[in-house]
Design a protein around this motif. Structure first.
Motif, PDB file in Angstrom:
ATOM      1  N   ASN A  95       0.804  -1.236   0.012  1.00 58.33           N
ATOM      2  CA  ASN A  95       0.066  -0.195   0.072  1.00 58.33           C
ATOM      3  C   ASN A  95       0.738   1.093   0.070  1.00 58.33           C
ATOM      4  O   ASN A  95       0.382   2.160  -0.702  1.00 58.33           O
ATOM      5  CB  ASN A  95      -0.866   0.030   1.270  1.00 58.33           C
ATOM      6  CG  ASN A  95      -2.182  -1.151   1.040  1.00 58.33           C
ATOM      7  OD1 ASN A  95      -2.629  -1.031   0.033  1.00 58.33           O
ATOM      8  ND2 ASN A  95      -2.445  -1.838   2.226  1.00 58.33           N
ATOM      9  N   LEU A  96       2.033   1.390   0.617  1.00 56.45           N
ATOM     10  CA  LEU A  96       2.768   2.534   0.719  1.00 56.45           C
ATOM     11  C   LEU A  96       3.440   2.669  -0.767  1.00 56.45           C
ATOM     12  O   LEU A  96       3.256   3.959  -1.212  1.00 56.45           O
ATOM     13  CB  LEU A  96       4.027   2.307   1.690  1.00 56.45           C
ATOM     14  CG  LEU A  96       4.901   3.232   1.578  1.00 56.45           C
ATOM     15  CD1 LEU A  96       4.107   4.682   2.271  1.00 56.45           C
ATOM     16  CD2 LEU A  96       6.287   2.975   2.732  1.00 56.45           C
ATOM     17  N   TYR A 149       2.199   3.537   5.671  1.00 60.88           N
ATOM     18  CA  TYR A 149       0.958   3.835   5.005  1.00 60.88           C
ATOM     19  C   TYR A 149       0.296   4.775   5.738  1.00 60.88           C
ATOM     20  O   TYR A 149      -0.378   5.715   5.160  1.00 60.88           O
ATOM     21  CB  TYR A 149       0.472   2.309   4.676  1.00 60.88           C
ATOM     22  CG  TYR A 149      -0.917   2.489   4.001  1.00 60.88           C
ATOM     23  CD1 TYR A 149      -1.049   3.272   2.610  1.00 60.88           C
ATOM     24  CD2 TYR A 149      -1.928   1.887   4.301  1.00 60.88           C
ATOM     25  CE1 TYR A 149      -2.076   3.226   2.084  1.00 60.88           C
ATOM     26  CE2 TYR A 149      -3.147   2.009   3.665  1.00 60.88           C
ATOM     27  CZ  TYR A 149      -3.218   2.662   2.208  1.00 60.88           C
ATOM     28  OH  TYR A 149      -4.418   2.611   1.762  1.00 60.88           O
TER      29      TYR A 149
END
Length: 323
Positions: A79-80, A311
């Motif tokens: 996700n980051l 994130y």
């Protein structure tokens, strides 16, 4: 030239004292070091506007011969990685890519198609269509056509065309006339004339539609939503309701989408990232206010309880303050 992607209610603004080559150097060191320095990357990229990030990417390429986006992809993950890449993507290209992702593969993500097409202005859609063609060498209309059908397809194509009137002046006579046409096309007749709904809801200006919806209520003693819910079904109904929501209150529309992406089991990061990034320079402050009003907790708190690590840090930076 003022960008159609920048509003006055964003959480992210141009960074004062901006220096593209200095930032590019900072980012390069953060990526090149032993192990990536995520904190520095996050701090730098979330504190610059998208226009400034494009300049950083340009300097980065000039200095290293590499594409910043590619380096972020190979250096980060999950996700980051996705949200950092989103931050360095120009807004029209970002929308184009989100649309493509929503149509790729076995199933179509109609919710994402609806969210993007119902909420963008004509000027934005024109840029998205251009970007789509540049990136994929195929037209957005063609891809939508082969991926959807019926009235839903027709309405999506009308929106993708970017032909919505952007005149802010309201024509009272037209509002009365359109309200009557909608009434005749739905409530008043046996069976529904979907084309009339598509035509009016996808082509009239936002202020004009607001007025038309008022007239409609006077005429039919029902809200336009109630009529759409009673007359339509499936994705076509979802799309028309999304348009009505955006006409009435765009930030509330996005607050609801964010709430859906955060509540329940598992987070819908695809939606969360898209809204946080694409609205960060337009109206995220208003979305935050609506979120708090409707759900009793701040967007900041909702993100905090639902995400973690770098994130989470990135999302909270984009979110700005806690309400």
């Amino acid at each position: 030239m003022a960008s159609v992607w920048v509003g006055s209610r964003g959480t992210i603004r141009d960074y004062t004292g901006f220096n593209a080559s200095k930032d590019a150097e900072t980012v390069r060191k953060a990526i090149r070091g032993i192990g990536t320095d995520e904190k520095t990357l996050i701090n730098t990229l979330t504190e610059r506007s998208n226009a400034q990030r494009q300049l950083i990417a340009k300097e980065y390429r000039a200095a290293s011969g590499k594409d910043l986006k590619d380096d972020l992809k190979s250096d980060l993950s999950g996700n980051l990685e996705r949200i950092m890449v989103a931050l360095v993507t120009p807004p029209a290209v970002f929308d184009a890519k989100q649309l493509k992702k929503s149509m790729k593969g076995s199933g179509t993500n109609e919710k994402a198609l609806i969210e993007i097409l119902a909420s963008r202005s004509s000027k934005q859609m024109k840029e998205v269509s251009q970007a789509y063609y540049t990136v994929y060498k195929t037209s957005l209309g063609d891809d939508l056509s082969s991926d959807t059908s019926g009235d839903f397809r027709k309405a999506l194509l009308t929106l993708a065309d970017g032909r919505r009137d952007e005149n802010v002046k309201v024509d009272e006579h037209l509002a009365k006339k359109d309200a009557q046409v909608l009434y005749n096309a739905g409530e008043k007749k046996w069976g529904t004339d979907e084309d009339k709904f598509t035509e009016i809801l996808c082509l009239r200006s936002i202020p004009q539609l607001k007025r038309t919806f008022d007239e409609y209520r006077n005429l039919s003693k029902k809200t336009i939503e109630e009529s759409i819910q009673g007359e339509m079904s499936g994705h076509f109904e979802d799309l028309l309701l999304a348009i009505v929501q955006c006409v009435n209150n765009t930030p509330a529309f996005f607050a609801e989408r964010l709430h859906q992406s955060l509540k329940g089991a598992g987070t819908d990061e695809f939606t969360l990232n898209r809204i946080m990034v694409s609205r960060s320079e337009i109206d995220l402050l208003d979305i935050r206010a609506e979120y708090k009003k409707h759900y009793g907790c701040s967007l900041h708190a909702a993100i905090k309880s639902d995400t973690s690590g770098d994130y989470e840090t990135t999302l909270l930076r984009i979110c700005g303050g806690d309400d």
